[in-house]
Structure formats: structure tokens, C-alpha cells
Design a protein around this motif. Structure first.
Motif, short mmCIF file in Angstrom:
data_model
loop_
_atom_site.label_atom_id
_atom_site.label_comp_id
_atom_site.label_asym_id
_atom_site.label_seq_id
_atom_site.Cartn_x
_atom_site.Cartn_y
_atom_site.Cartn_z
N PHE A 1 2.97 -16.38 -17.31
CA PHE A 1 4.09 -17.10 -17.94
C PHE A 1 4.09 -16.88 -19.45
CE2 PHE A 1 7.00 -19.86 -15.51
CZ PHE A 1 6.63 -19.47 -14.24
N THR A 2 2.94 -16.89 -20.09
CA THR A 2 2.98 -16.67 -21.53
C THR A 2 3.25 -15.20 -21.85
OG1 THR A 2 1.91 -17.10 -23.65
CG2 THR A 2 0.46 -16.43 -21.86
N GLU A 3 2.67 -14.32 -21.08
CA GLU A 3 2.86 -12.89 -21.39
C GLU A 3 4.28 -12.42 -21.17
OE1 GLU A 3 0.08 -10.10 -19.85
OE2 GLU A 3 -1.64 -11.33 -20.43
N LYS A 4 4.95 -12.98 -20.17
CA LYS A 4 6.33 -12.57 -19.87
C LYS A 4 7.35 -13.50 -20.51
CE LYS A 4 5.09 -9.08 -17.40
NZ LYS A 4 5.24 -7.71 -17.98
N HIS A 5 6.89 -14.43 -21.33
CA HIS A 5 7.78 -15.37 -21.99
C HIS A 5 8.61 -16.15 -20.98
CE1 HIS A 5 9.95 -17.29 -25.11
NE2 HIS A 5 10.95 -16.46 -25.24
N GLY A 6 7.91 -16.65 -19.96
CA GLY A 6 8.59 -17.39 -18.90
C GLY A 6 8.82 -18.85 -19.24
N LEU A 7 8.72 -19.21 -20.51
CA LEU A 7 9.00 -20.59 -20.90
C LEU A 7 9.55 -20.61 -22.31
CD1 LEU A 7 5.82 -22.40 -22.13
CD2 LEU A 7 5.69 -20.07 -21.27
N GLN A 8 10.40 -21.60 -22.57
CA GLN A 8 10.87 -21.82 -23.94
C GLN A 8 10.49 -23.23 -24.37
OE1 GLN A 8 14.90 -20.28 -24.61
NE2 GLN A 8 14.40 -18.42 -23.48
N CYS A 9 11.27 -24.23 -23.94
CA CYS A 9 10.90 -25.59 -24.37
C CYS A 9 9.65 -26.09 -23.64
CB CYS A 9 12.06 -26.57 -24.19
SG CYS A 9 12.28 -27.19 -22.50
N GLY A 10 9.39 -25.56 -22.45
CA GLY A 10 8.16 -25.90 -21.75
C GLY A 10 8.23 -27.12 -20.87
N PHE A 11 9.40 -27.76 -20.78
CA PHE A 11 9.46 -29.01 -20.03
C PHE A 11 9.42 -28.78 -18.52
CE2 PHE A 11 11.35 -32.90 -18.29
CZ PHE A 11 10.63 -33.86 -18.98
N CYS A 12 10.08 -27.71 -18.07
CA CYS A 12 10.09 -27.42 -16.63
C CYS A 12 8.86 -26.64 -16.21
CB CYS A 12 11.34 -26.62 -16.25
SG CYS A 12 11.27 -24.87 -16.75
N THR A 13 8.07 -26.20 -17.21
CA THR A 13 7.06 -25.18 -16.97
C THR A 13 5.96 -25.62 -16.00
OG1 THR A 13 7.52 -24.39 -19.18
CG2 THR A 13 5.52 -23.57 -18.15
N SER A 14 5.49 -26.85 -16.14
CA SER A 14 4.42 -27.29 -15.25
C SER A 14 4.86 -27.16 -13.79
CB SER A 14 4.06 -28.74 -15.54
OG SER A 14 3.64 -28.89 -16.87
#
Lengths: 289, 181, 788
Positions: B89-102
Motif C-alpha cells: 500500500f505504501t509503495e503503490k500509493h494505495g492511500l491518501q487520507c488513510g481513513f479507509c486504509t485499515s
């Protein structure tokens, strides 16, 4: 977001559960809770008590007996979708289960819950009508009975269950040689529920359609059986013309369609016709292939 | 009533109201706030956790229903090193605000667990219970594919197992290195 | 240092990520304070009603309940109305009172009528259901145009005709343009209401400190300094006694710009009860009580010559502002919309009348793009209509009218002066990437088989990087639009960069560290960017309008330049060289030609911090602050192309391809920029295909949850193909332009035009967004009936 307060019971047997449901005022059963809890959080539903049947043993098996599969009421959608038995003996059942909601919902939602809730936009009820399922229930005093899908779905969120009665299992016929089933739906882009769902089960024998079951959900208050359309199939070769004729007949089986902001009743009837055509074409294609 | 729920390997015995949602148990009783709540209708998936090994929306499970069960949250994934899916997720920039990320990562872990060679379409389909408003999903899909690939040592793109266990700083260093060449 | 080695231009992984991927995000609802109580807001179920009485006796007696307050009590405690921070000038703007809790009248479903405070959120919610409010329903109006008609119910008694303002923009001789035109096209566009739906709902936690008479407010804000400024106006607490902290914020898209009533409510309750108070909205509340976006009805026309030359554009727009003015409500449909009606084209004559209208709906404010998507949609739709009328290819008509390349500024008819532009290379690249000619051939073939394949092309430009403060003042914005930054080196050489902007997903903690790293030769991970806390950061106007990087980078660069000068002085002193002989490269100050004997920036920082031997007239420490007030906005541009296929039987649209070539100037972090474009494209496309807020006649929000309001899911979308051109702006030192909104601005008309292109062979003229299957199916049926 919290629900209103309620009392909680966790019976260990069906008998206990039924007793609680009949003796505790305002009690409702809960299994996966994926229909009930969202309604309770919005306080659209505020039952005084929940009877959690989720741990009652022996209610989640999928077994074959003779020419039918019996699916325990607590079988989750993902368990049905992943069941080898379902995939081999009644593929349309596994396929329908695999397209309910989303993966997390499928991991919690149960077949018994879905049928008991009788949401017109749900997927299973539509299939159950088309396939001619039998719903096994247990009521007060341990009385068991079986209800045909035709009699089980009575109206909008209404079933033939008596007060305190619980669904314990669903029985569906296995697909025989020459038989095929397809479930298609127009999925609501927000809720993922079926705006319209169509299940088509056809049997081809000697080059003509020997039997057909078409279930249609989402158009009226309950899953319907498109009997006029079925009649247009039986005895005819599974040609494009036959399929078109059956699809065209669907509208006649759908009186008083419901509508909302996303899709009017008229559009739902139209979708039912198109999806019937496509489901039949696919089902006939599978049999002849 | 009294419940006992194992969260990330540790048992928590707590007195809860029957209406306590599993997500509130996790956030308030256990004090782990990595699991977020983004809706009230079981749509968004931000609250996804693993309940006895299955991805579920913890906003639609009662704590009493999870009594005796084992729950894993986002906080359980990294064990000294980032989990392969977190790394992806960090390497592919799979998050921006991070709220949905978990929730997205918890769903993704289960989605690819048994499908290392998962196709893009199946990833998109498998994420239908998780909403993201920032990324347009493009990089989430890439991240999940990358995470899947790293899960399986037998995948066609087999990698050095050590690669699965690099720190974020190291990954950044490598990424910078890569962009310089 | 060679260009390829620079941190500037590298896809450095985000410094924000480690906490966010491990569940350690510091979102407001994750915070708690000792002794904290919870607030739940009682909201009106009526869109318009008199409050006859509020009985909270039962609620107040419920378990855990600490207090129930009404609007009157809040007013009596000295809390004023929610201020509106943007009042467009010369338009007779009405700013009716906006009490944080309604006092005698509710004006939309969701308007606050009371607040309940309790030890737990569940207790507060239970009690909120027990507050008994007696309403007397009043007439309701939800549609902006209907609200201006005679006899429409008045949302505010003191605003006749529900008209908040009438604003006009005019340039060139519009009447002449239309009378000379060979063709005039036009239609009524409904640019429907959208719900921003940041994944994190709003939340606020206030902690009043009675000993210091000060308050700390943790809040989901895109602009904590604006929040503090506005709170000082309506709470009566002096600005220096208010600390606003925006911790991790889970997306905003404009919806977390405004100063909301709940921000004041938690402060009020915290003061009254002397306890920390937290409020977190449910998604249902988010849909009712957090701002919506768009909602225009636009009567539009375009005049052109037979050869496709555009002569003029004329429009009349009714902008639905909702029940009250939100923080930037009036600026969005005017300044950010009307001034952009030239798009990327030479349009010599433009006139628009904009009527801002109050209705009994949730307030409308800035949503990603804010005014510019509406303008771009209008222009690009009209250009396609002209092309269709003249049987021109949509690419040809655009090429014919694009503004020629410029670097020194280009004035358009609305009076804006675009900073820089070179539109055709982006168009050419997009056509090449898309394989446009081949795609048109394939489309023709598909059409011959009855398949409805469509291609949409848009060449857009937009205004962002808000902006020059003088212009902000001239257009009625109640603040400045400059930025400031402090670069502070600690003795060990580690850096704090403090900025007044407040990113919430856009990745500037990384991007800004890259700037410092690139300029001063320190490692990216040695730079910690501090933002989102008014006590820890210098003044700034926040993150919106794609302004964060283009404006704040100017301030950062100012501080950096100062430090370079100071470092040079100190290095010259330590190296015993003349200042003019010292150069600074890749983190080393050295005498030209003898880099090996040079001093690293860390050496210089330590020397400055110890100050054992400073040059004459140079102060100790290694820190600089700077302010940057840009001379102009910046105008990114690009070309987007989409392909769709419509199922003629069901009206379903298959979104198949999307190519976007954008020019946001030099790119600091390509990975982050691409992510911004992806997200933007999806929000814009969603307006065409899925999203639309819908009210019934009684003012109930029918699409009031994520069960009904369809934000996109992964499976709805194709892969995106991105390209870029890089035209630097002269407006800021790095030449960078904003990219947060370009995707959204470009994609709505692109996808819409693609669908209309697909339906063109059937003679379908117009379908209102969102293009749900039923609407498309009906349009197809109607066209076919009309054709028969």
C-alpha cells in the motif's frame, strides 16, 4: 452509531430459541444480523430483545440427500458460494450466493436470515422461487413443518412464518442432466442489492424445453414466479424466438410494480424482461453446450 | 453482560451492554483506534476486521456475538516489520487520507490470501465492500496485486523472501534509488 | 547535483504512510480527554417549520445525561451566528442570520434544534430521541429556480424572492456575437447537487480551560487558521485564546472548509460544563448537515461561425445555496465559476447572470473543483453541441478555438489573466495515447453493428492556486490567500518545516520535505513538516482550491533562500573566504573549486546554533520564516478522452477507457500527482454516472445514506492512462501548479460527452446527470419514438 438498548439471549437449541421468541415480548431472532442490525442502528427497528441463534449447533451444514441439497439456515453466503457440493450439484445456488452484497457481508449473512427477512431486493428469495425450494421451519413446542417457496414469501418483508417460528434449513433440488440455472441481477450502485433479479432454471429434453422456473425479484413486494413466461417456454425448442417470447411475457406476471428514485416500476418490469431473456439464453446455452 | 474476546492475540474480558458493536468494543473497550467507522449502513468497509479469520464489518457485529471469538485488527498486521500488504500500500500509493486504509488492507489480506495470482477484475470485485473517496482505486488495485504477489513464494514473479520484510525506510531508500537510475 | 538525482521529481514514498497503514492515524474521533462528555445533536425532521416548543424534561432525566441545551441558551451565553466569510460585491448579497442551533425556525432537514450532552455517546443518542420538539410545518421549496418564482415560500422572511444575490460577469459584445452568428446552440443544464462524502465523517472535540480562559478545538478542518479566526467572531473568545488543531483529517474535498455550527456547539458545551466535549457525526448526519456541492440550473447558449469559430457564450444560472450561507457559499458559483467561462478557448464575448438562491435544503459550498467543474461542463458541453450542429469532429473544433501558446499572461473576456498555457501539445499527446483515429474507426464499425460506443474529448483549463490576496479582497473573500512557512534547523541538522496550509491526504508532508531536501541537501526523512495546529504553525489560509503546493511552496522557498544566504555568510566566515567565492551545492558550502574542504549544511547549522563564532552582524540560530502572496492564480490545463459503451436494452453504461494528459507544471512527486489525478477523475466521472442528491417535495433527502447515494466502487472503473506536459508558471519560484482538482474538472464533461456521443446515432439530444440506466433507457426510447 448505537442501536436502542435490548435484552440479549443466546439459546443453545432450536427449542430454547423458539420458546424465547414466543415468550419474550418483542423478541426477534438474530443470526448474521446483516439485515437487522443496520435497521436497528438507524432505529428503524428497535426490538426489545434479540435471540441469537448463531451458535445453535447443526444448522450450518450443506448436505445432499437423494436429489436435493439441504442448506442449514446458518450457512453463510460465503460458505454456500464456496461449497463444493453446491458448486457441483446446484451451481446456480453457489453462484447466486457469490454475488450477494460484498465479501464481508457474505461472511456474516446467512441463508436463513435472508429468506426470513424477505427483502424484495434480496437475491436468494428469487432463486428459491424459481428453483422450487422447500423451507423447513420449527415452531413452538418443537413442531416442524415445511413450506414451499411459493407459500413462504407472502409480501413486502412478510413471510409465511408463524410467530416464533424459525427457519432451520432450505432444500433445493440438484440440477439434473439437461437442467441449468442462471441468476442475473441489476445491482444497485450504492446498496449492491438487486434492483431487479432474475433466476431462470430450465430443463431441456429431446431438443425442447421440458420444464422452466423463472423467479423475479425486486419488481413487486415479493419474489414472483413468472408463470406465463414459463408456459411460453415449455414444449418449445430453446430458440431465440422462444426466449424472446418468454421474456416478452414477463410483464404480464408482474402486477403493481414498486418504484423508487433510482428505478421506476415500469423500468423494473423492463429490466425483468431483459434479464429474463439474458438468463434464459445463458441457461439454454449451458445445456446445449 | 460479560464477554471475552481475543483481540490481536490478547483476551479481553469486559462487561458490555448487549448493543455494544464490535467496532465500539475494539475502539473504546480495547482502545485500538485503527479500525474506523465511516458509515452507518454497512457500506463503507472502513471498520473491516478479521473475526475468526474472516473479513467482516465490525460495525455490523455485536460484541456479544463475538463473545469467545478471536479478532484481528489492522494493529495486528505489522510484527516488527510491515506486512506485505501494508508494504504494498505504501509503495503503490494505495492511500491518501488513510481513513479507509485499515479496512481496505484487512479486506485485501483476506482477498489475496488464497489467490496470489489474482486478476485485476477480481481485485476490483473483491473490494466492492470497501469505499475509498481519495484514490479512485487505481493505486489500491495495484497495491493489492503487489501484495498478493508478495504473499506467494511460488508466484511467477518469485522474489527474495527477504524482500517481504523490509522496513518502510528501506523501501523508501530503494524507491529513491530506483528513481535515480 | 544533476537533475536525475534530485529529490524534486522523485516518487518518494510518503512520510505520512507509516502511521496510516498501521492503524495509528490520529483522526479526531480517535482522540479522547479525561472527563470527556459526548454530544449528540437533535436535528429537525422538517425542511421548514416553526419551533413551537422544546421539551427536554424526559431527556434530561435519562441515565448519564449531563445537559440539554437549545439555541436560545447558546445565544444567551453570547454565542453569535455562524459567519459567512465570502460576500460577493456589487450583487446586493443578503446574509441572513445563521444561529448555530435554530432558535425559532428550522430551515432544512438536519437543522440543529438542541444538543444533548451525556457521559457516553450511546446515552446522549438515547436522550436525543427523547427530546420532544413541537413543530408547526411551513411551506417548503427545494428547487432554486422554483424558489425565485412568485408565491414561493420564503426561506428567510427578510430575503424577498429567496434571492441571496444577483451577480454578473460580462466581457465583449455578447449581443453582437449572437446576432452575427451562423449557428447558436443552447440548452438547460442541470448541474446536479452532489454530496462530498469524505470517508471520515466530521468530528469536533473541545476542551475549555477555565484557568487560562482558553479553548483547544480538535476538528476535522482543511483550514484551522480560518476556523480559529471565524470562531473568534462567533464564540466571543479572543483569537489568541483559541487553539485549533486539525489532526489527521480523512479527506475533505471542500466539505471541511466551512466553520460549522457544531464547532461552536462543542466549545459552548465545554464552557458550560467545564468538561471536554466530543461530537462525531454519523454518516446520516454527514449527508444532512455537512455541505453539499454544485446544484446549478443553467440556461446556456453558444454562438459560432459556420467554420466552427466560437463567437460568444451567454448563460443564466440559478445556484442553489441551501438554507443558510456556508463559509464560502457565495464565491463558488460566481468568482470560481463565472470567471472561468472562457475555458481554454478564445471566446470574445461572454455574459453570465448568476442568481444565488436560498432553499430549504442543506447548505451548498465548495466541493472538489468548486464552480470550475460547473463552468467547464458548461463550456465543453456547448462546444460539443456546436460541433454536432456543424458536423465537426470534437477535436477539430477545439483545436480551432484553443488559445494559442502564451507565457506572459493572456487576458480572456471575463477579465482573468491566465498565467501560462500551451494547450495543443497536451491535446496531441492525449490523442496519440488514446489512438484516437483508430478508435473512431472502431467506433464506426461498432455503430454499424448497432453498438453504442462513444468517445468524449475535453480540452480544459482551470483556475487554482488561490491566489493573490488583493484579488481575494476585490472579490469579497473575507481573508487573505497568502501563505507562510518557517524552516527551523535544530542543532543536529534535523528540520522542522512549519506551514499554515493543512493537507489531509494530499501528501505535502512528503512533497514539502522533498523541496527542503532538494534545495538544502538534507535527507527527506530529516524533514518533519508540521501543519494543522494553530499554536504550532504560522498563519496560513488552508488547503483547498489546489493552492497548497503552488502557494505554500513560495513561502517555503522564501525561507530556504534566506537560509542559503545566511549559510553562505557563516560558511565564508568559517572558511575564511569571501562570501562571493562561496557556493552551495548538494548540501555543501564550499569555496568554488574546493568542495572537499567545504562545510556541510549540518556543520553550518551546528555552528549557527552554538554561535561560538559568528560572522559580524549575523544572528545565531538557523531558522527563517517567509510569507508568499502570489502575483496571480495558476492555470493548469490538459486534455482528457474517455470511451464508453451504452447497453441499448438496459441503459447501462460501461466505462471503458480514460486517458488524461494534464499540465501542472514541474512535478515534485509523480506518484502523488498521479494519485491526485486518479481520485479527481473518479469524482468527476461519478457526477455523470452515479451521483446525485435528490430531495422530495417535502424537503427530505431521498439519497440520505450510502445505501442510496452511489459513490463509485473499484469495480465500476477502468484503468486510467495518464500523460503529462510540463509548462512552468512564473507565479511561484518552483513554477508549480495545483493538481488536486484538475481530474474532477476535466472528467465530468469528458465522460458526459462520451455518453452523448454514444447515443448520438439514435438522435438522443440531452439527458440530465446522473445518467442512471433508467434515464438513458427513457432517452433512447423517446428518441426512437420521435424518429418513428
Amino acid at each position: 452509531m448505537q442501536t436502542a438498548p435490548f435484552d440479549y439471549y443466546r439459546p443453545e437449541t432450536i427449542g430454547e430459541a423458539v420458546d424465547l421468541l414466543t415468550s419474550v415480548d418483542g423478541a426477534r431472532p438474530i443470526a448474521g444480523g446483516h439485515s437487522l442490525l443496520p435497521a436497528m442502528k438507524l432505529r428503524v427497528a428497535s426490538p426489545a430483545a434479540l435471540v441469537d441463534i448463531g451458535r445453535i449447533p447443526g444448522l450450518s451444514e450443506i448436505t445432499r440427500t437423494g436429489d436435493s441439497l439441504t442448506i442449514g439456515a446458518l450457512a453463510t453466503h460465503s460458505a454456500v458460494a464456496a461449497s463444493d457440493l453446491a458448486k457441483s450439484d446446484c451451481p446456480v445456488l453457489a453462484d447466486t450466493a457469490a454475488h450477494i452484497g460484498d465479501p464481508q457481508v457474505r461472511n456474516r449473512g446467512t441463508i436463513g436470515g435472508s429468506l426470513s427477512h424477505a427483502d424484495p431486493a434480496a437475491d436468494y428469495p428469487t432463486l428459491m422461487r424459481a428453483i422450487g425450494a422447500t423451507i423447513h421451519v420449527t415452531g413452538s413446542g418443537g413442531g416442524e413443518r415445511s413450506i414451499s417457496a411459493d407459500d413462504f414469501f407472502v409480501g413486502l418483508f412478510m413471510t409465511g412464518l408463524a410467530a416464533g417460528e424459525l427457519v432451520t434449513a432450505v432444500e433445493v433440488p440438484v440440477m439434473s442432466a439437461g437442467q441449468s440455472g442462471v441468476y442475473l441481477k441489476h445491482r444497485h450502485p450504492a446498496s449492491s442489492y438487486a434492483v431487479v433479479g432474475v433466476a431462470a432454471i430450465v430443463t431441456v429434453d429431446g431438443g425442447s424445453c421440458a420444464a422452466a422456473g423463472i423467479g423475479i425479484g425486486g419488481v413487486t413486494g415479493k419474489p414472483e414466479r413468472a408463470s406465463t413466461a414459463e408456459a411460453a417456454l415449455v414444449g418449445n425448442a430453446p430458440s431465440n424466438e422462444t426466449v424472446e417470447a418468454a421474456a416478452a411475457a414477463v410483464a404480464g406476471d408482474l402486477a403493481d410494480p414498486i418504484g423508487d428514485h433510482y428505478a421506476s416500476g415500469e423500468f423494473r418490469v423492463h429490466l425483468a424482461s431483459v434479464l429474463t431473456k439474458r438468463a434464459l439464453a445463458e441457461a439454454f446455452g449451458e445445456v446445449s453446450a | 453482560m460479560e464477554v471475552s474476546i481475543k483481540v490481536n492475540g490478547k483476551s479481553y474480558e469486559r462487561e458490555v451492554e448487549p448493543r455494544t458493536l464490535l467496532v465500539d468494543f475494539i475502539r473504546e473497550d480495547v482502545g485500538l483506534t485503527g479500525t474506523n467507522v465511516g458509515c452507518d449502513t454497512t457500506q463503507c468497509g472502513a471498520c473491516t476486521v478479521h473475526l475468526d479469520g474472516a473479513a467482516v464489518k465490525s460495525c455490523t457485529v455485536l460484541a456479544v456475538q463475538a463473545d469467545g471469538a478471536s479478532v484481528n485488527t489492522i494493529e495486528s498486521l505489522a510484527n516488527g516489520e510491515l506486512h506485505a500488504m501494508q508494504q504494498a500500500f505504501t509503495e503503490k500509493h494505495g492511500l491518501q487520507c488513510g481513513f479507509c486504509t485499515s479496512g481496505m488492507i484487512m479486506t485485501a489480506v483476506k482477498l489475496v490470501e488464497s489467490h496470489p495470482d489474482i486478476e485485476e477484475d477480481d481485485i476490483r470485485h473483491g473490494l466492492e465492500g470497501n469505499l475509498c473517496r481519495c484514490t479512485g482505486y487505481e493505486n489500491i488495485v495495484r497495491a493489492v496485486a503487489e501484495g498478493a504477489r508478495r504473499f506467494d513464494p511460488h508466484s511467477p514473479w518469485e522474489m527474495d523472501p527477504a524482500e517481504h520484510k523490509i522496513t518502510l525506510r528501506e523501501a523508501e531508500r530503494r524507491a529513491r534509488e530506483r528513481s535515480r537510475t | 547535483m544533476t537533475a536525475t538525482e534530485r529529490a524534486f521529481g522523485s516518487s518518494v514514498l510518503r512520510l505520512e504512510d507509516p502511521r496510516l497503514i498501521t492503524g495509528k492515524g490520529r483522526f479526531t474521533d480517535n482522540l479522547s480527554r479525561p472527563g470527556m462528555a459526548h454530544m449528540v445533536v437533535v436535528r429537525s425532521p422538517y425542511a421548514h417549520a416553526k419551533i413551537k416548543s422544546i421539551d427536554s424534561t424526559e431527556a434530561a432525566a435519562m441515565p448519564g445525561v449531563v445537559a440539554v441545551y437549545t439555541g436560545g441558551e447558546m445565544e444567551a451565553a453570547g454565542f453569535g451566528g455562524i459567519p459567512c466569510a465570502w460576500v460577493v460585491p456589487d450583487s446586493d448579497t443578503q446574509t441572513p442570520a445563521h444561529p448555530p442551533i435554530a432558535i425559532d425556525t428550522v430551515r432544512y432537514v438536519g437543522d440543529a434544534v438542541a444538543i444533548v450532552l451525556a457521559d457516553s455517546e450511546a446515552q446522549a443518542r438515547d436522550a436525543a430521541y427523547a427530546v420532544d420538539v413541537d413543530y408547526e410545518p411551513l411551506g417548503v421549496v427545494v428547487n432554486a429556480k422554483a424558489a425565485t418564482e412568485d408565491g414561493a415560500p420564503l426561506v428567510h422572511d427578510d430575503v424577498p424572492g429567496n434571492q441571496c444575490f444577483h451577480w454578473t460577469v460580462s466581457g465583449g459584445d455578447v449581443d453582437a456575437a449572437f446576432s452575427e452568428a451562423d449557428v447558436v446552440v443552447g440548452e438547460t443544464i442541470v448541474n446536479q447537487r452532489l454530496i462530498p462524502t469524505a470517508m471520515e465523517p466530521r468530528a469536533a472535540l473541545a476542551d475549555w480551560d477555565s484557568s487560562m480562559e482558553s479553548v483547544t478545538l480538535w476538528v476535522t478542518s482543511q483550514n484551522p487558521h480560518i476556523a480559529r479566526f471565524l470562531l473568534s467572531l462567533d464564540t466571543g473568545i479572543p483569537e489568541h485564546k483559541i487553539r485549533v488543531v486539525a489532526p489527521d483529517v480523512g479527506g475533505g474535498f471542500g466539505s471541511k472548509i466551512p466553520h460549522y455550527p457544531e464547532d461552536s456547539m462543542v466549545i459552548f458545551a465545554s464552557q458550560q460544563l467545564n468538561r471536554p466535549i466530543k461530537w462525531t457525526e454519523t454518516r446520516r448526519e454527514n449527508y444532512l448537515a455537512t455541505i453539499h456541492g454544485r446544484d446549478h440550473v443553467e440556461e446556456v447558449e453558444m454562438a459560432a461561425k459556420r467554420d466552427g469559430t466560437i463567437l460568444g457564450l451567454r448563460a443564466k444560472t440559478w445556484a442553489n445555496l441551501g438554507a443558510y450561507l456556508s463559509t464560502a457559499s457565495t464565491g463558488v458559483p460566481t468568482i470560481l465559476h463565472g470567471l472561468m467561462l472562457s475555458g481554454a478557448y478564445n471566446i470574445p464575448a461572454i455574459h453570465e447572470d448568476v442568481y444565488g438562491v436560498f432553499t430549504n435544503t442543506t447548505p451548498v459550498d465548495a466541493y472538489r473543483g468548486a464552480g470550475r467543474p460547473e463552468a467547464t461542463f458548461m463550456v465543453e458541453r456547448l462546444v460539443d453541441l456546436v460541433a454536432r450542429e456543424l458536423s465537426m469532429d470534437p477535436v477539430d473544433i477545439r483545436r480551432k478555438n484553443l488559445i494559442e501558446p502564451f507565457t506572459e499572461g493572456h487576458e480572456v473576456a471575463t477579465g482573468l489573466i491566465y498565467d501560462t498555457g500551451n494547450y495543443e501539445p497536451a491535446l496531441d499527446q492525449a490523442l496519440e495515447m488514446f489512438g484516437y483515429e483508430e478508435a473512431r474507426k472502431q467506433q464506426a464499425e461498432a455503430r454499424s453493428k448497432g453498438r453504442l460506443v462513444g468517445i468524449g474529448v475535453v480540452t480544459y483549463t482551470e483556475i487554482c492556486g488561490l491566489g493573490p490576496s488583493e484579488v481575494a479582497g476585490a472579490v469579497g473573500f473575507g481573508g487573505g490567500l497568502w501563505e507562510s512557512a518557517i524552516v527551523r534547523f535544530h542543532p543536529s541538522g534535523k528540520v522542522h518545516l512549519m506551514v499554515g496550509v493543512s493537507p489531509h491526504g494530499q501528501g505535502e508532508a512528503t512533497t514539502f520535505a522533498q523541496i527542503v531536501s532538494d534545495q538544502l541537501g538534507v535527507a527527506v526523512e530529516d524533514v518533519e513538516v508540521i501543519y494543522g495546529d494553530t499554536d504550532q504553525t504560522p498563519m496560513g489560509w488552508g488547503t483547498y482550491g489546489s493552492r497548497t503546493t503552488p502557494v505554500a511552496s513560495g513561502a517555503i522557498m522564501g525561507a530556504i533562500e534566506e537560509l542559503k544566504e545566511k549559510g553562505t555568510k557563516i560558511a565564508a566566515h568559517l572558511l575564511e573566504a569571501a562570501e562571493a567565492d562561496v557556493e552551495f551545492n548538494d548540501g555543501v558550502f564550499s569555496v568554488k573549486g574546493s568542495r572537499e574542504e567545504g562545510k556541510t549544511i549540518q556543520d553550518i547549522v551546528l555552528a549557527a546554533n552554538t554561535a561560538w563564532s559568528m560572522p559580524e552582524g549575523v544572528d545565531p540560530g538557523f531558522e527563517a520564516s517567509a510569507f508568499f502572496n502570489p502575483a496571480n492564480f495558476v492555470y493548469p490545463f490538459g486534455t482528457h478522452i474517455a470511451q464508453v459503451e451504452v447497453d441499448p436494452e438496459t441503459g447501462e453504461i460501461d466505462f471503458q477507457r480514460y486517458v488524461a494528459v494534464d499540465d501542472c507544471g514541474p512535478i515534485i512527486n509523480p506518484m502523488i500527482v498521479e494519485g491526485q489525478i486518479h481520485g479527481g477523475i473518479v469524482q468527476g466521472a461519478a457526477q455523470v454516472l452515479w451521483e446525485g442528491a435528490h430531495y422530495d417535495e417535502e424537503g427530505n433527502l431521498v439519497t440520505g445514506s450510502l445505501m442510496d447515494y452511489a459513490i463509485p466502487k473499484a469495480e465500476f472503473l477502468p484503468k486510467f492512462e495518464l500523460g503529462k506536459t510540463e509548462t512552468p508558471t512564473a507565479v511561484n519560484p518552483l513554477g508549480v501548479k495545483g493538481v488536486g482538482e484538475t481530474g474532477t474538472i476535466g472528467s465530468t464533461p469528458t465522460v458526459y460527452n462520451a455518453v452523448m456521443d454514444a447515443l448520438a446515432p439514435l438522435g438522443v439530444g440531452q439527458v440530465h446527470m446522473p445518467l442512471t440506466p433508467e434515464k438513458v433507457w427513457r432517452a433512447i426510447n423517446q428518441a426512437q419514438e420521435g424518429g418513428n
